[in-house]
Design a protein around this motif. Structure first.
Motif, mmCIF file in Angstrom:
data_model
loop_
_atom_site.group_PDB
_atom_site.id
_atom_site.type_symbol
_atom_site.label_atom_id
_atom_site.label_comp_id
_atom_site.label_asym_id
_atom_site.label_seq_id
_atom_site.Cartn_x
_atom_site.Cartn_y
_atom_site.Cartn_z
ATOM 1 N N GLY A 82 -12.694 62.555 61.448
ATOM 2 C CA GLY A 82 -11.778 63.537 60.878
ATOM 3 C C GLY A 82 -11.056 64.420 61.857
ATOM 4 O O GLY A 82 -10.652 65.532 61.501
ATOM 5 N N VAL A 83 -10.847 63.953 63.101
ATOM 6 C CA VAL A 83 -10.046 64.706 64.055
ATOM 7 C C VAL A 83 -8.798 63.898 64.395
ATOM 8 O O VAL A 83 -8.686 62.719 64.068
ATOM 9 C CB VAL A 83 -10.830 65.021 65.344
ATOM 10 C CG1 VAL A 83 -12.052 65.878 65.041
ATOM 11 C CG2 VAL A 83 -11.221 63.737 66.078
ATOM 12 N N HIS A 84 -7.868 64.549 65.068
ATOM 13 C CA HIS A 84 -6.700 63.849 65.597
ATOM 14 C C HIS A 84 -7.127 63.236 66.928
ATOM 15 O O HIS A 84 -7.237 63.935 67.938
ATOM 16 C CB HIS A 84 -5.543 64.826 65.804
ATOM 17 C CG HIS A 84 -4.290 64.192 66.336
ATOM 18 N ND1 HIS A 84 -3.197 63.924 65.550
ATOM 19 C CD2 HIS A 84 -3.974 63.753 67.574
ATOM 20 C CE1 HIS A 84 -2.257 63.357 66.269
ATOM 21 N NE2 HIS A 84 -2.701 63.240 67.516
ATOM 22 N N ALA A 85 -7.386 61.947 66.936
ATOM 23 C CA ALA A 85 -7.874 61.271 68.136
ATOM 24 C C ALA A 85 -6.731 60.551 68.837
ATOM 25 O O ALA A 85 -5.862 59.957 68.191
ATOM 26 C CB ALA A 85 -8.967 60.271 67.780
ATOM 27 N N SER A 106 -5.425 75.237 58.473
ATOM 28 C CA SER A 106 -6.088 75.181 59.773
ATOM 29 C C SER A 106 -5.698 73.899 60.476
ATOM 30 O O SER A 106 -5.603 72.831 59.874
ATOM 31 C CB SER A 106 -7.616 75.245 59.600
ATOM 32 O OG SER A 106 -8.059 74.185 58.799
ATOM 33 N N ALA A 107 -5.452 74.009 61.776
ATOM 34 C CA ALA A 107 -5.049 72.854 62.561
ATOM 35 C C ALA A 107 -6.215 71.894 62.696
ATOM 36 O O ALA A 107 -7.366 72.293 62.825
ATOM 37 C CB ALA A 107 -4.571 73.317 63.928
ATOM 38 N N VAL A 108 -5.910 70.602 62.655
ATOM 39 C CA VAL A 108 -6.936 69.582 62.856
ATOM 40 C C VAL A 108 -7.229 69.499 64.341
ATOM 41 O O VAL A 108 -6.309 69.364 65.159
ATOM 42 C CB VAL A 108 -6.445 68.219 62.325
ATOM 43 C CG1 VAL A 108 -7.476 67.134 62.611
ATOM 44 C CG2 VAL A 108 -6.155 68.311 60.835
ATOM 45 N N PRO A 109 -8.491 69.593 64.753
ATOM 46 C CA PRO A 109 -8.815 69.528 66.179
ATOM 47 C C PRO A 109 -8.374 68.202 66.788
ATOM 48 O O PRO A 109 -8.324 67.166 66.114
ATOM 49 C CB PRO A 109 -10.343 69.662 66.212
ATOM 50 C CG PRO A 109 -10.712 70.270 64.906
ATOM 51 C CD PRO A 109 -9.694 69.787 63.925
ATOM 52 N N ARG A 110 -8.070 68.244 68.079
ATOM 53 C CA ARG A 110 -7.641 67.053 68.803
ATOM 54 C C ARG A 110 -8.717 66.633 69.792
ATOM 55 O O ARG A 110 -9.284 67.470 70.504
ATOM 56 C CB ARG A 110 -6.338 67.319 69.568
ATOM 57 C CG ARG A 110 -5.123 67.515 68.673
ATOM 58 C CD ARG A 110 -3.877 67.827 69.489
ATOM 59 N NE ARG A 110 -2.701 67.899 68.642
ATOM 60 C CZ ARG A 110 -1.893 66.879 68.391
ATOM 61 N NH1 ARG A 110 -2.127 65.706 68.953
ATOM 62 N NH2 ARG A 110 -0.849 67.022 67.598
ATOM 63 N N VAL A 111 -8.980 65.332 69.838
ATOM 64 C CA VAL A 111 -9.877 64.744 70.830
ATOM 65 C C VAL A 111 -9.095 63.674 71.579
ATOM 66 O O VAL A 111 -8.551 62.756 70.951
ATOM 67 C CB VAL A 111 -11.127 64.121 70.179
ATOM 68 C CG1 VAL A 111 -11.948 63.353 71.215
ATOM 69 C CG2 VAL A 111 -11.988 65.196 69.526
ATOM 70 N N ALA A 112 -9.008 63.812 72.890
ATOM 71 C CA ALA A 112 -8.330 62.814 73.721
ATOM 72 C C ALA A 112 -9.383 62.062 74.523
ATOM 73 O O ALA A 112 -10.271 62.678 75.127
ATOM 74 C CB ALA A 112 -7.328 63.480 74.653
#
Length: 296
Positions: A65-68, A11-17
């Motif tokens: 634990g997200v891609h920030a 599962s893809a790691v969610p991204r937060v910008a």
């Protein structure tokens, strides 16, 4: 006949910008309010740390634990390099974080009193403020699950976020830039403010943060959250309006607690956690922060 096992589904790691500002925080602890005309001696040596609301939020989201990623500018100086290193050490994506040549990095002066309450003076650098063109180009990369933006950025930068974010969820925080006003809340999926910011927008203070959250939602966002310090945080959406209480702790430093809350909230929402549960996780993270002075 043997069969090779099916490849595991990853599962893809969610991204937060996070779109906003980064600066250096210089923090001093003082024994009480300064007296005009008299020198106030700090209780301990000053500390210098990476700061700025958006940088703090990106760090908190990454720890959850997200891609920030952080979309912001700083000066191409010693402090800007320090901010860049802090972000990379925390595995925050810095492809949208740029150092501007010949510009100084902004500095925030923070006073912390014995109760952990803080007063902040931010010296911004005009040359490092985001432009609309910068925002639109830096949001053109991989689509984020959640975009968080400061609404007090220059209007063209905020407008660019609204036009180009592409995220399923857009979160705004802070009092909108004066030329935008409360109308800036309408395009948001979620607006997050503290009690003072909510009062500035609504024109009155509510002792009950759930009332403030409900009235903010009536200005157009799909949902609103009002953080209430040691009382926790109130939220209001189409399904419910409620207060999520915080556990009582002894506050060491409240500076950055709201950013820890929002970064954690955004990360949990990126994982498609219900708003009520995400708010509870944000309150827990902020409570840990104020009692330790360290983002977890």
């Amino acid at each position: 006949m043997s069969h090779s096992p099916e490849p595991a589904q990853v599962s893809a790691v969610p991204r937060v910008a996070v779109v906003g500002r980064a600066n250096i925080d210089i923090t001093v602890r003082i024994p009480g309010p300064p007296v005009p005309g008299r020198t106030t001696f700090a209780s301990s040596p000053a500390t210098t740390t990476a700061g700025g609301k958006s940088l703090n939020q990106a760090l908190a989201a990454s720890r959850t634990g997200v891609h920030a990623s952080l979309i912001a500018n700083a000066g191409d100086d010693h402090w800007g390099t320090f901010l860049y290193r802090t972000l990379t050490d925390a595995t925050v994506d810095v492809s949208g974080f740029h150092l501007v040549p010949s510009a100084p990095t902004g500095i925030a002066l923070i006073e912390v009193d014995p109760d952990g309450e803080n007063r902040i003076i931010l010296a911004r650098t005009p040359n490092t403020e985001l432009t609309g063109e910068q925002v639109s180009s830096r949001l053109a990369g991989p689509r984020a699950s959640v975009v968080v933006t400061q609404l007090d950025l220059p209007p063209d930068a905020v407008d660019a976020v609204f036009r180009h974010h592409r995220a399923p969820m857009l979160i705004g925080n802070l009092v909108p830039h004066p030329t935008l006003g409360p109308a800036a809340l309408a395009p948001l999926d979620l607006f997050v403010a503290n009690e003072a910011e909510a009062a500035a927008i609504l024109g009155r203070h509510h002792d009950d943060p759930t009332v403030a959250a409900r009235e903010l939602r009536e200005l157009g966002p799909s949902a609103a959250v009002v953080t209430a310090g040691p009382r926790g945080a109130a939220y209001s959406d189409a399904h419910d309006t409620a207060l999520v209480p915080a556990h009582h702790v002894t506050a060491i430093n409240t500076s950055g607690a709201g950013d820890t809350f929002l970064g954690t909230l955004a990360a949990r929402l990126a994982h498609q956690i219900p708003l009520s549960h995400a708010v509870a996780d944000g309150v827990a993270a902020a409570t840990t922060f104020v009692s330790s002075g360290v983002q977890r």
